[in-house]
Design an enzyme around this catalytic site. Structure first.
Site, PDB file in Angstrom:
ATOM      1  N   ARG A   1       0.850  -1.181   0.000  1.00 38.69           N
ATOM      2  CA  ARG A   1       0.000   0.000   0.000  1.00 38.69           C
ATOM      3  C   ARG A   1       0.892   1.240   0.000  1.00 38.69           C
ATOM      4  O   ARG A   1       2.107   1.158  -0.022  1.00 38.69           O
ATOM      5  CB  ARG A   1      -0.922  -0.010   1.228  1.00 38.69           C
ATOM      6  CG  ARG A   1      -0.176   0.138   2.533  1.00 38.69           C
ATOM      7  CD  ARG A   1      -0.964  -0.276   3.772  1.00 38.69           C
ATOM      8  NE  ARG A   1      -2.268   0.327   3.887  1.00 38.69           N
ATOM      9  CZ  ARG A   1      -2.985   0.297   5.006  1.00 38.69           C
ATOM     10  NH1 ARG A   1      -2.513  -0.288   6.096  1.00 38.69           N
ATOM     11  NH2 ARG A   1      -4.180   0.852   5.051  1.00 38.69           N
TER      12      ARG A   1
ATOM     13  N   THR B   1       3.064   4.215   1.264  1.00 38.68           N
ATOM     14  CA  THR B   1       3.937   4.327   2.438  1.00 38.68           C
ATOM     15  C   THR B   1       4.484   5.732   2.641  1.00 38.68           C
ATOM     16  O   THR B   1       5.138   5.993   3.640  1.00 38.68           O
ATOM     17  CB  THR B   1       5.144   3.377   2.311  1.00 38.68           C
ATOM     18  OG1 THR B   1       5.944   3.792   1.191  1.00 38.68           O
ATOM     19  CG2 THR B   1       4.707   1.934   2.140  1.00 38.68           C
TER      20      THR B   1
ATOM     21  N   TRP C   1      13.383   3.854 -10.293  1.00 35.02           N
ATOM     22  CA  TRP C   1      12.728   3.545 -11.566  1.00 35.02           C
ATOM     23  C   TRP C   1      13.506   4.108 -12.742  1.00 35.02           C
ATOM     24  O   TRP C   1      13.569   3.476 -13.812  1.00 35.02           O
ATOM     25  CB  TRP C   1      11.298   4.081 -11.561  1.00 35.02           C
ATOM     26  CG  TRP C   1      10.393   3.292 -10.671  1.00 35.02           C
ATOM     27  CD1 TRP C   1       9.809   3.698  -9.517  1.00 35.02           C
ATOM     28  CD2 TRP C   1       9.990   1.929 -10.859  1.00 35.02           C
ATOM     29  NE1 TRP C   1       9.063   2.681  -8.966  1.00 35.02           N
ATOM     30  CE2 TRP C   1       9.145   1.587  -9.779  1.00 35.02           C
ATOM     31  CE3 TRP C   1      10.246   0.974 -11.844  1.00 35.02           C
ATOM     32  CZ2 TRP C   1       8.569   0.323  -9.651  1.00 35.02           C
ATOM     33  CZ3 TRP C   1       9.672  -0.288 -11.714  1.00 35.02           C
ATOM     34  CH2 TRP C   1       8.850  -0.601 -10.629  1.00 35.02           C
TER      35      TRP C   1
ATOM     36  N   SER D   1       7.376  -2.835 -17.080  1.00 30.46           N
ATOM     37  CA  SER D   1       6.286  -1.857 -17.150  1.00 30.46           C
ATOM     38  C   SER D   1       5.018  -2.413 -16.509  1.00 30.46           C
ATOM     39  O   SER D   1       4.316  -1.711 -15.766  1.00 30.46           O
ATOM     40  CB  SER D   1       6.019  -1.476 -18.603  1.00 30.46           C
ATOM     41  OG  SER D   1       4.854  -0.677 -18.713  1.00 30.46           O
TER      42      SER D   1
ATOM     43  N   HIS E   1       5.488  -2.464 -12.754  1.00 27.59           N
ATOM     44  CA  HIS E   1       5.412  -1.082 -12.275  1.00 27.59           C
ATOM     45  C   HIS E   1       3.952  -0.632 -12.197  1.00 27.59           C
ATOM     46  O   HIS E   1       3.520  -0.020 -11.204  1.00 27.59           O
ATOM     47  CB  HIS E   1       6.211  -0.179 -13.222  1.00 27.59           C
ATOM     48  CG  HIS E   1       6.432   1.203 -12.713  1.00 27.59           C
ATOM     49  ND1 HIS E   1       7.117   2.154 -13.450  1.00 27.59           N
ATOM     50  CD2 HIS E   1       6.056   1.823 -11.562  1.00 27.59           C
ATOM     51  CE1 HIS E   1       7.154   3.277 -12.758  1.00 27.59           C
ATOM     52  NE2 HIS E   1       6.516   3.107 -11.606  1.00 27.59           N
TER      53      HIS E   1
ATOM     54  N   ARG F   1      -1.646   7.595 -13.248  1.00 30.38           N
ATOM     55  CA  ARG F   1      -0.480   6.713 -13.369  1.00 30.38           C
ATOM     56  C   ARG F   1      -0.740   5.502 -14.255  1.00 30.38           C
ATOM     57  O   ARG F   1       0.192   4.966 -14.840  1.00 30.38           O
ATOM     58  CB  ARG F   1      -0.018   6.248 -11.985  1.00 30.38           C
ATOM     59  CG  ARG F   1       0.670   7.326 -11.191  1.00 30.38           C
ATOM     60  CD  ARG F   1       1.441   6.757 -10.027  1.00 30.38           C
ATOM     61  NE  ARG F   1       2.634   6.034 -10.471  1.00 30.38           N
ATOM     62  CZ  ARG F   1       3.524   5.495  -9.632  1.00 30.38           C
ATOM     63  NH1 ARG F   1       3.326   5.575  -8.335  1.00 30.38           N
ATOM     64  NH2 ARG F   1       4.575   4.863 -10.086  1.00 30.38           N
TER      65      ARG F   1
ATOM     66  N   CYS G   1      12.846   2.585   1.542  1.00 33.17           N
ATOM     67  CA  CYS G   1      11.672   2.404   2.411  1.00 33.17           C
ATOM     68  C   CYS G   1      11.572   0.919   2.681  1.00 33.17           C
ATOM     69  O   CYS G   1      11.596   0.104   1.755  1.00 33.17           O
ATOM     70  CB  CYS G   1      10.424   2.923   1.721  1.00 33.17           C
ATOM     71  SG  CYS G   1       8.867   2.264   2.353  1.00 33.17           S
TER      72      CYS G   1
ATOM     73  N   CYS H   1       8.492  -0.886   1.119  1.00 35.21           N
ATOM     74  CA  CYS H   1       8.627  -0.868  -0.344  1.00 35.21           C
ATOM     75  C   CYS H   1       9.704  -1.849  -0.782  1.00 35.21           C
ATOM     76  O   CYS H   1       9.571  -2.529  -1.810  1.00 35.21           O
ATOM     77  CB  CYS H   1       8.979   0.530  -0.837  1.00 35.21           C
ATOM     78  SG  CYS H   1       7.877   1.829  -0.252  1.00 35.21           S
TER      79      CYS H   1
END
Length: 473
Positions: free
Chosen positions: A204, A206, A217, A245, A248, A278, A378, A381
């Site tokens: 989720r 963060t 990225w 992709s 992502h 996005r 993170c 992450c």
């Protein structure tokens, strides 16, 4: 009145006759231009404008039609199979004890830019617990090795950035440790490894944004996975780009789907602006997500014989039987075998004289991508980045490193326990993302497009358009 004056009057009347229609046409053209410009800048805080049109889309429901590019299944079949069969099975599988725990190294050791490691970021700092706090069985090889819940004093910064290390006292047996030529593997017997309960650490939002996140990225796309051109003749490079992709896009869907809307009230929900900006307004990203889903699904089905016989032993007999049953239901689903028996055909790749060299080159690029996960600033992450990249690396290993004459000479599939856990959890993540696109996509797009249209029709903007039109007139 002379003939010259009469002709001049007639000419003036003709000019007057065409001025208003011309002015109206200018107004329409300018309004369309303003609306298009507004639509292209409606993002939340991401600014990628490299979207492309989709030749397979219609208006209304069922936007994506026809075959998923480079796959052997169409969009409608994927959506139906996913909703009716695959997603419910995967949702049950990932909650079982076997698939709930992932072994990972969370500490910072970025091999590319050591000054930008997680340990230097206040927002994602965590505490390590003294060794004497570990139960003795946790220290043995192949057993759970984790940390109790961290002291809340150490949980500084953004919410949900640090990992909850609460685990059950369980053990896994019957698995070997093997290497994957596609991934930068952590030392699975290292004392720095820990088991994490994925159910306590959902993927989720963060709060991890800004230069550090963009750097990850950017490095993945620019250095290790450059975008292929429209005339790309190398399908292998095209596949690598589409896989990254698609991954992502799936990650972005989960961030937008479980977003911190109000930190002061701890209010979580869906950020539809982010979801639209996005992913949904970029048809190529949606297509790549479907492609990645089918690619990973093909790896799972190709490994049927191995996964059916694997030991899902956690010490909980009832749960282990349930896990084996769910695995068999997934692998031998009649609907899947009938509607989409071969989601992706890997046999068409690595052909020709340069196949082995190209394979080694792309393997190296993907290993670099997996190593970049150590640079994610993170903790949570990093956890999900490592898990999903390892899952994708496992899919590549199954499809391209078994039954082929590569330098290792591996002819028999062997997987680590962690690879199977990562593979199934990745398939579930992609399944959830595809379901969100199918279930929410049309409504989100209509809502956002209505907002864009209303913004473009505001009185102030319309006044400027009219003024500009009259200046032409």
């Amino acid at each position: 009145m002379g003939k010259g004056a009469i002709k001049e009057g007639e000419s003036e009347r003709k000019r007057q006759k065409w001025r208003w229609p011309l002015a109206a046409l200018v107004v329409v053209l300018l309004a369309v231009a303003v609306s298009s410009r507004t639509a292209s800048n409606v993002g939340f805080f991401f600014t990628d404008r490299n979207s492309c049109s989709c030749s397979l889309q219609d208006q209304g429901s069922g936007k994506y039609k026809g075959m998923v590019e480079d796959c052997c299944c169409d969009y409608e079949t994927v959506d139906n199979l996913n909703s009716e069969v695959l997603n419910p099975l995967l949702q049950d599988l990932v909650t079982t004890p076997f698939f709930r725990y992932f072994k990972v190294k969370l500490w910072c050791d970025c091999p590319f830019w050591p000054d930008d490691g997680m340990c230097r970021l206040r927002d994602c700092s965590v505490c390590e617990c003294p060794e004497n706090e570990f139960p003795e069985p946790f220290k043995r090889p192949y057993n759970i090795a984790g940390l109790p819940s961290d002291n809340l004093i150490c949980q500084e910064g953004k919410p949900q950035a640090a990992v909850d290390r609460t685990i059950d006292n369980i053990a896994f047996r019957g698995w070997v440790e093997t290497k994957n030529p596609w991934t930068h593997d952590d030392d699975t017997d290292s004392g720095d490894m820990t088991y994490v309960n994925l159910q306590l650490n959902p993927e989720r939002y963060t709060g991890y944004t800004g230069p550090s996140a963009r750097r990850i990225w950017d490095s993945i796309y620019s250095e290790n996975c450059p975008k292929y051109s429209s005339g790309e003749t190398c399908p292998e490079k095209k596949v690598l780009y589409k896989l990254i992709s698609g991954l992502h896009s799936s990650i972005s869907m989960h961030i937008a789907g479980d977003y911190l809307l109000d930190e002061s009230r701890n209010q979580w929900g869906q950020n539809i602006e982010l979801m639209y900006d996005r992913i949904l307004r970029h048809p190529d990203r949606v297509r790549n997500m479907y492609f990645t889903y089918l690619f990973v699904l093909r790896a799972v089905t190709k490994a049927t014989a191995y996964l059916e016989q694997a030991e899902y032993d956690t010490g909980n007999h009832a749960e282990d039987l349930k896990t084996q049953s769910l695995i068999k239901q997934l692998l031998y689903s009649p609907k899947l075998q009938t509607a989409c028996p071969v989601p992706f055909d890997e046999a068409k790749l690595w052909q020709g004289q340069g196949g082995p060299e190209l394979k080694q080159q792309i393997q190296k690029q993907f290993r670099n991508i997996s190593a970049l996960m150590d640079c994610v600033g993170c903790e949570k992450c990093r956890l999900w980045g490592k898990l999903q990249v390892q899952g994708l690396g496992t899919a590549l290993k199954i499809l391209f490193s078994v039954g082929n004459q590569d330098k290792e000479g591996d002819q028999t599939l062997q997987l680590q326990r962690n690879e199977v856990i990562a593979l199934v959890n990745l398939l579930n993540r992609l399944s959830e993302s595809v379901k969100m696109v199918h279930d929410m996509g049309p409504d989100v797009e209509r809502l956002m497009e209505d907002q864009i249209a209303k913004a473009s029709a505001k009185p102030g903007r319309l006044r400027r358009v009219l003024d500009l039109a009259f200046s032409f007139w």
